[in-house]
Design an enzyme around this catalytic site. Structure first.
Site, PDB file in Angstrom:
ATOM      1  N   CYS A   6      77.457   3.474  24.467  1.00  0.00           N
ATOM      2  CA  CYS A   6      77.824   2.488  25.492  1.00  0.00           C
ATOM      3  C   CYS A   6      79.304   2.519  25.838  1.00  0.00           C
ATOM      4  CB  CYS A   6      77.401   1.098  25.053  1.00  0.00           C
ATOM      5  SG  CYS A   6      78.072   0.679  23.439  1.00  0.00           S
ATOM      6  N   GLU A  20      75.147  -7.504  24.538  1.00  0.00           N
ATOM      7  CA  GLU A  20      75.930  -6.262  24.434  1.00  0.00           C
ATOM      8  C   GLU A  20      75.251  -5.263  25.342  1.00  0.00           C
ATOM      9  OE1 GLU A  20      78.670  -5.614  22.817  1.00  0.00           O
ATOM     10  OE2 GLU A  20      78.835  -7.455  21.677  1.00  0.00           O
TER      11      GLU A  20
HETATM   12  P1  NAD Z   1      67.032  -0.820  27.320  1.00  0.00           P
HETATM   13  O1  NAD Z   1      67.721  -2.040  27.768  1.00  0.00           O
HETATM   14  O2  NAD Z   1      66.009  -0.219  28.185  1.00  0.00           O
HETATM   15  O3  NAD Z   1      66.396  -1.083  25.900  1.00  0.00           O
HETATM   16  C1  NAD Z   1      67.125  -1.655  24.817  1.00  0.00           C
HETATM   17  C2  NAD Z   1      66.160  -2.123  23.779  1.00  0.00           C
HETATM   18  O4  NAD Z   1      65.540  -3.296  24.244  1.00  0.00           O
HETATM   19  C3  NAD Z   1      65.040  -1.125  23.517  1.00  0.00           C
HETATM   20  O5  NAD Z   1      64.708  -1.156  22.170  1.00  0.00           O
HETATM   21  C4  NAD Z   1      63.902  -1.650  24.368  1.00  0.00           C
HETATM   22  O6  NAD Z   1      62.645  -1.266  23.865  1.00  0.00           O
HETATM   23  C5  NAD Z   1      64.141  -3.127  24.244  1.00  0.00           C
HETATM   24  N1  NAD Z   1      63.568  -3.920  25.306  1.00  0.00           N
HETATM   25  C6  NAD Z   1      63.155  -3.543  26.530  1.00  0.00           C
HETATM   26  N2  NAD Z   1      62.630  -4.598  27.196  1.00  0.00           N
HETATM   27  C7  NAD Z   1      62.743  -5.659  26.366  1.00  0.00           C
HETATM   28  C8  NAD Z   1      62.407  -7.033  26.469  1.00  0.00           C
HETATM   29  N3  NAD Z   1      61.867  -7.536  27.557  1.00  0.00           N
HETATM   30  N4  NAD Z   1      62.673  -7.825  25.411  1.00  0.00           N
HETATM   31  C9  NAD Z   1      63.232  -7.356  24.299  1.00  0.00           C
HETATM   32  N5  NAD Z   1      63.578  -6.067  24.137  1.00  0.00           N
HETATM   33  C10 NAD Z   1      63.336  -5.243  25.164  1.00  0.00           C
HETATM   34  O7  NAD Z   1      68.187   0.215  27.020  1.00  0.00           O
HETATM   35  P2  NAD Z   1      68.078   1.686  26.475  1.00  0.00           P
HETATM   36  O8  NAD Z   1      68.036   2.613  27.641  1.00  0.00           O
HETATM   37  O9  NAD Z   1      67.062   1.842  25.420  1.00  0.00           O
HETATM   38  O10 NAD Z   1      69.508   1.735  25.770  1.00  0.00           O
HETATM   39  C11 NAD Z   1      70.613   2.102  26.413  1.00  0.00           C
HETATM   40  C12 NAD Z   1      71.381   0.929  26.996  1.00  0.00           C
HETATM   41  O11 NAD Z   1      71.910   0.122  25.948  1.00  0.00           O
HETATM   42  C13 NAD Z   1      72.587   1.404  27.770  1.00  0.00           C
HETATM   43  O12 NAD Z   1      72.743   0.653  28.946  1.00  0.00           O
HETATM   44  C14 NAD Z   1      73.737   1.162  26.816  1.00  0.00           C
HETATM   45  O13 NAD Z   1      74.998   1.048  27.415  1.00  0.00           O
HETATM   46  C15 NAD Z   1      73.305  -0.068  26.138  1.00  0.00           C
HETATM   47  N6  NAD Z   1      74.035  -0.198  24.878  1.00  0.00           N
HETATM   48  C16 NAD Z   1      75.009  -1.150  24.788  1.00  0.00           C
HETATM   49  C17 NAD Z   1      75.742  -1.265  23.622  1.00  0.00           C
HETATM   50  C18 NAD Z   1      76.822  -2.320  23.481  1.00  0.00           C
HETATM   51  O14 NAD Z   1      77.205  -2.628  22.361  1.00  0.00           O
HETATM   52  N7  NAD Z   1      77.326  -2.908  24.545  1.00  0.00           N
HETATM   53  C19 NAD Z   1      75.482  -0.425  22.539  1.00  0.00           C
HETATM   54  C20 NAD Z   1      74.488   0.544  22.672  1.00  0.00           C
HETATM   55  C21 NAD Z   1      73.753   0.635  23.852  1.00  0.00           C
END
Ligand code: NAD
Length: 479
Positions: free
Chosen positions: A283, A249
């Protein structure tokens, strides 16, 4: 605030093996909220071992009993809504009304999947061989690793935990470090509802060591991530080594097409609270507006007027409509996008700065631009910020092409009174979800998810369970 909790492994709260902690920050005040454990490799291995035992117990729990426990989680979340909404607001800044809504959406997940647990049907076909049967069974995929972002810290976890438990899987979850308390509150509900030890496990802290350990473990059969596209790519690459199943997602950049026949002012009024919900950090947030040129000025004017009226403040104040961004990093990124959009020649309609009178907290005014060109960065990269860029179009065809021009494909919105245009939009826009004359998409009973680089897999709906199941085909003949 996190005292008495910590990591949740094998049905009990504990400190991390190293004893290390980190401090979570309240984005409205910049003050520390509390110290949560930093889980490392040793903790992740313990969680995997617990999840193996949890899986054995849970997958054998009869469907009606699993359903009862899931329903109990929904009941406890309902009873604790105020307490949990408050923690959510303190951790990520969203106004209390929006936090309550997030709790409600999470309750819906547990309710929906509780009911679906009783309806996990296989299939039975006649064999080509006399007296034979072909059976299709759906079995739990096994141990699930779940990684979630901070923007909906309760809902994103619920969207993974509820279907995983429905299918009979066990789960090891690593929520965003910004909101450990919200996750602890949810796991407390799981514990109190009677989910057996090991079926749900919680690891908090920075992601890398936890992620590396879970991704390397062959016992972990599936990973579900809600996060950005770059992190999605990392997880996919790591999953290849042990061939884990994936649900992704990822980010979106939702186009909004406002046709000439739509009531542009009314759409603007509808759009403002949705665009600035959770300070734009959503998102499926409407994030690229394409308005028919005959209605663009009226739309932009009403949009800016409505946005200026939003009341900014600490989310705990019941009057607040727009809270802070979740982190300093997000506020800095918002400022950078605004500066760049200005430099690229767009006209600022409102906002574009930190609000006066806020010396602390990551606040930013609701911001809108018009005259934004297709090449502007904000039209091409997900802003995840309280910024609304407004562009115009003349031909509907052109609007559809521009909507489809990016690698994102999560959500899209179209406003029109024409059945023909609505149908064309429905067929031609490349997206996982589309709102026609509405911004309302997220519902437990409907499949949420994207296409293209916004990811794959669906959360919610009847098909949401399939992502957590293996298919076993049996051909049985009489001996
Ligand atoms: P991010 O991808 O930087 O982080 C997401 C989560 O993953 C955080 O908790 C982060 O600490 C963790 N993470 C980072 N590296 C990781 C790894 N190697 N392994 C496992 N986990 C890891 O994103 P963000 O900036 O924190 O969140 C915003 C993003 O999430 C945006 O792009 C948004 O669109 C997306 N989002 C998508 C949905 C959906 O349902 N499609 C919903 C909410 C947010």
């Amino acid at each position: 605030m996190y005292e008495g909790h910590g990591l949740y492994i094998d049905g009990a709260w504990r400190k991390s093996a190293s004893g290390a902690t980190y401090v979570a920050i309240n984005p409205a005040t910049e003050e520390p909220i509390g110290e949560a454990p930093v889980a490392g490799r040793e903790d992740a291995l313990l969680a995997i071992a617990a999840a193996e035992r949890g899986l054995e117990a849970w997958r054998r729990t009869p469907a009606w009993d699993r359903a009862r426990v899931l329903r109990k989680v929904a009941i406890l979340l309902t009873e604790r809504m105020e307490e949990i909404a408050r923690i959510l607001t303190i951790e990520v800044g969203k106004p209390l009304a929006q936090s309550r809504r997030e709790v409600q959406l999470s309750i819906d997940q547990f309710e929906w999947f509780a009911e679906e647990t009783k309806r996990i049907f296989g299939q039975s076909l006649e064999s080509r061989v006399k007296d034979g049967r072909m059976l299709v069974d759906y079995e739990p995929v096994g141990i699930v690793a779940a990684f979630t972002a901070w923007n909906f810290p309760l809902l994103l976890l619920s969207r993974k935990i509820a279907p995983a438990l429905c299918a009979g899987c066990s789960i090891v979850a690593r929520p965003a470090e910004e909101a450990p308390g919200t996750a602890m509150a949810l796991f407390t509900c799981c514990h109190d509802a009677g989910i057996p030890a090991g079926a749900v496990n919680l690891l908090t802290g920075p992601p890398h060591e936890i992620s590396a350990t879970l991704m390397a473990a062959p016992q972990v059969r599936k990973v579900s991530l809600t996060g950005s596209i770059p992190v999605g790519r990392q997880i996919m690459a790591a999953a290849a080594q042990t061939m884990k199943r994936l649900s992704m997602e990822l980010g979106g950049h939702a186009p909004v097409i406002v046709c000439a026949d739509a009531d542009a002012e009314q759409v603007a009024e509808l759009a403002v609270p949705v665009k600035f919900a959770n300070a734009g950090q959503v998102c499926v947030s409407p994030s690229r507006f394409y308005v028919h040129e005959s209605r663009a000025d009226a739309f932009a004017k009403r949009f800016a007027e409505t946005a200026k009226g939003l009341r900014i403040g600490n989310g705990l104040d019941p009057e607040t409509q727009l809270g802070p961004l979740a982190t300093r990093r997000r506020r800095d990124q918002t400022e950078a996008i605004v500066e760049r959009t200005r430099a690229e020649g767009a006209e600022l309609l409102c906002g574009g700065k930190r609000p006066a009178g806020f010396n602390r907290g990551f606040f930013y005014e609701p911001t809108a631009f018009k005259g934004v060109t297709d090449s502007a960065q904000v039209m091409n990269e997900e802003p995840f910020a309280p910024i609304a860029p407004i562009a115009t179009f003349r031909e509907f065809d052109d609007a559809v092409k521009r909507a489809n021009s990016l690698e994102y494909g999560l959500a899209a919105y179209v406003f029109t009174k024409s059945m023909r245009l609505a149908n064309e939009a429905r067929e031609r826009i490349e997206t996982g979800m589309i709102g026609i004359n509405t911004f309302f998409l997220a519902a437990a009973e409907a499949p949420f998810g994207g296409i293209k680089q916004s990811g794959f897999g669906r959360e919610g709906g009847t098909i949401g369970i399939r992502d957590y199941q293996n298919v076993k085909y049996v051909h049985a003949l009489p001996a």
